[in-house]
Design a protein around this motif. Sequence first.
Motif, PDB file in Angstrom:
ATOM      1  N   LYS A   1       3.777  45.091   5.898  1.00  0.00           N
ATOM      2  CA  LYS A   1       2.961  43.970   6.396  1.00  0.00           C
ATOM      3  C   LYS A   1       3.178  42.708   5.554  1.00  0.00           C
ATOM      4  O   LYS A   1       2.960  41.605   6.031  1.00  0.00           O
ATOM      5  CB  LYS A   1       1.480  44.327   6.385  1.00  0.00           C
ATOM      6  CG  LYS A   1       1.107  45.467   7.271  1.00  0.00           C
ATOM      7  CD  LYS A   1       1.415  45.179   8.701  1.00  0.00           C
ATOM      8  CE  LYS A   1       1.226  46.429   9.534  1.00  0.00           C
ATOM      9  NZ  LYS A   1       1.685  46.241  10.888  1.00  0.00           N
ATOM     10  N   CYS A   2       3.576  42.900   4.304  1.00  0.00           N
ATOM     11  CA  CYS A   2       3.741  41.772   3.386  1.00  0.00           C
ATOM     12  C   CYS A   2       5.195  41.328   3.252  1.00  0.00           C
ATOM     13  O   CYS A   2       5.478  40.327   2.575  1.00  0.00           O
ATOM     14  CB  CYS A   2       3.210  42.154   2.010  1.00  0.00           C
ATOM     15  SG  CYS A   2       1.441  42.545   1.997  1.00  0.00           S
TER      16      CYS A   2
ATOM     17  N   LEU B   1       7.437  37.399   3.082  1.00  0.00           N
ATOM     18  CA  LEU B   1       6.508  36.276   3.044  1.00  0.00           C
ATOM     19  C   LEU B   1       6.527  35.648   1.657  1.00  0.00           C
ATOM     20  O   LEU B   1       6.656  36.344   0.654  1.00  0.00           O
ATOM     21  CB  LEU B   1       5.086  36.736   3.367  1.00  0.00           C
ATOM     22  CG  LEU B   1       4.852  37.246   4.785  1.00  0.00           C
ATOM     23  CD1 LEU B   1       3.423  37.772   4.918  1.00  0.00           C
ATOM     24  CD2 LEU B   1       5.127  36.157   5.815  1.00  0.00           C
TER      25      LEU B   1
ATOM     26  N   LEU C   1      -3.388  38.889   2.551  1.00  0.00           N
ATOM     27  CA  LEU C   1      -2.473  39.996   2.279  1.00  0.00           C
ATOM     28  C   LEU C   1      -2.322  40.216   0.780  1.00  0.00           C
ATOM     29  O   LEU C   1      -2.343  41.353   0.298  1.00  0.00           O
ATOM     30  CB  LEU C   1      -1.113  39.738   2.933  1.00  0.00           C
ATOM     31  CG  LEU C   1      -1.099  39.825   4.457  1.00  0.00           C
ATOM     32  CD1 LEU C   1       0.238  39.320   5.011  1.00  0.00           C
ATOM     33  CD2 LEU C   1      -1.380  41.236   4.931  1.00  0.00           C
TER      34      LEU C   1
ATOM     35  N   ALA D   1      -4.531  44.009   7.604  1.00  0.00           N
ATOM     36  CA  ALA D   1      -3.210  43.421   7.360  1.00  0.00           C
ATOM     37  C   ALA D   1      -2.499  43.094   8.671  1.00  0.00           C
ATOM     38  O   ALA D   1      -1.803  42.074   8.762  1.00  0.00           O
ATOM     39  CB  ALA D   1      -2.363  44.357   6.501  1.00  0.00           C
ATOM     40  N   ASP D   2      -2.658  43.947   9.685  1.00  0.00           N
ATOM     41  CA  ASP D   2      -2.075  43.652  11.005  1.00  0.00           C
ATOM     42  C   ASP D   2      -2.536  42.285  11.494  1.00  0.00           C
ATOM     43  O   ASP D   2      -1.727  41.460  11.937  1.00  0.00           O
ATOM     44  CB  ASP D   2      -2.532  44.689  12.041  1.00  0.00           C
ATOM     45  CG  ASP D   2      -1.720  45.953  12.037  1.00  0.00           C
ATOM     46  OD1 ASP D   2      -0.576  45.942  11.561  1.00  0.00           O
ATOM     47  OD2 ASP D   2      -2.242  46.969  12.536  1.00  0.00           O
TER      48      ASP D   2
ATOM     49  N   ARG E   1      -1.302  39.313   9.221  1.00  0.00           N
ATOM     50  CA  ARG E   1       0.123  39.016   9.427  1.00  0.00           C
ATOM     51  C   ARG E   1       0.348  38.331  10.773  1.00  0.00           C
ATOM     52  O   ARG E   1       1.122  37.372  10.876  1.00  0.00           O
ATOM     53  CB  ARG E   1       0.955  40.300   9.325  1.00  0.00           C
ATOM     54  CG  ARG E   1       2.459  40.063   9.489  1.00  0.00           C
ATOM     55  CD  ARG E   1       3.001  39.183   8.355  1.00  0.00           C
ATOM     56  NE  ARG E   1       4.365  38.781   8.572  1.00  0.00           N
ATOM     57  CZ  ARG E   1       5.395  39.233   7.858  1.00  0.00           C
ATOM     58  NH1 ARG E   1       5.207  40.097   6.882  1.00  0.00           N
ATOM     59  NH2 ARG E   1       6.608  38.795   8.102  1.00  0.00           N
ATOM     60  N   GLU E   2      -0.329  38.789  11.787  1.00  0.00           N
ATOM     61  CA  GLU E   2      -0.158  38.161  13.102  1.00  0.00           C
ATOM     62  C   GLU E   2      -0.605  36.705  13.065  1.00  0.00           C
ATOM     63  O   GLU E   2       0.014  35.843  13.702  1.00  0.00           O
ATOM     64  CB  GLU E   2      -0.935  38.935  14.166  1.00  0.00           C
ATOM     65  CG  GLU E   2      -0.607  38.487  15.571  1.00  0.00           C
ATOM     66  CD  GLU E   2      -1.211  39.381  16.638  1.00  0.00           C
ATOM     67  OE1 GLU E   2      -1.206  38.959  17.812  1.00  0.00           O
ATOM     68  OE2 GLU E   2      -1.665  40.492  16.317  1.00  0.00           O
TER      69      GLU E   2
ATOM     70  N   ARG F   1       4.011  38.161  14.006  1.00  0.00           N
ATOM     71  CA  ARG F   1       4.592  39.502  14.009  1.00  0.00           C
ATOM     72  C   ARG F   1       3.479  40.536  14.142  1.00  0.00           C
ATOM     73  O   ARG F   1       2.439  40.421  13.496  1.00  0.00           O
ATOM     74  CB  ARG F   1       5.404  39.745  12.733  1.00  0.00           C
ATOM     75  CG  ARG F   1       6.668  38.879  12.726  1.00  0.00           C
ATOM     76  CD  ARG F   1       7.435  39.044  11.470  1.00  0.00           C
ATOM     77  NE  ARG F   1       8.234  40.267  11.515  1.00  0.00           N
ATOM     78  CZ  ARG F   1       9.008  40.665  10.512  1.00  0.00           C
ATOM     79  NH1 ARG F   1       9.056  39.965   9.398  1.00  0.00           N
ATOM     80  NH2 ARG F   1       9.708  41.753  10.612  1.00  0.00           N
TER      81      ARG F   1
END
Length: 194
Positions: free
Chosen positions: A57-58, A61, A78, A181-182, A185-186, A191
């Motif tokens: 997830k990270c 970045l 995150l 985290a989903d 991140r979105e 994503r």
Amino acid sequence: MTNSHAGTPAEFPTRSFGWSDMFLKPEDDPRSTGGFDDERSVLVNYLRDHRLTLELKCADLDAEALARRGVPPSTMSLLGLVRHMAEVERGWFRRTMAGEDAPRIWCTEDDPDGDFDGAVADDKVVEEAWAAWREEVAYAERFVAETADLGVKGHRGDLTISLRELLVHMIEEYARHNGHADLLRERIDGRVGQ
């Protein structure tokens, strides 16, 4: 009535679905596909997969994106999740299970949310967070590998917990935060989870 924290759709990445929006092609995914035969391998491998999910997830970045607090007024980011999970791993495995006198890394009595509050957009802060998290995960993995009986007990105040129950709890803890985290991140780049 508009929520001033919600933002406008133009401020957020466009949501779409396709393998290009996912983190990995299925054949490149380092996580397991199941098929475990015994209790220990189920618990250890599901926890391993959730730890890998947080890393995914990270991935890719920079410090600014990792520290972005995408759901105001929450201080969650995150980077904060990585720092938080380092604290969680340390607390359960070093202090509770091994009985070590291991002080917290970022959280204090004056700042109990130091893991999230100190998650700022700085390359050194990011590097320190990943180093601490990896160190605590490695310690936990060694502890589990070297402990033959999943029924061994750890103690935290009045709480007594078996290693078996702790492994289930850690899977739950990562699952919950990987859901966060989903969404984080979105909000950063569109994503979507996998």
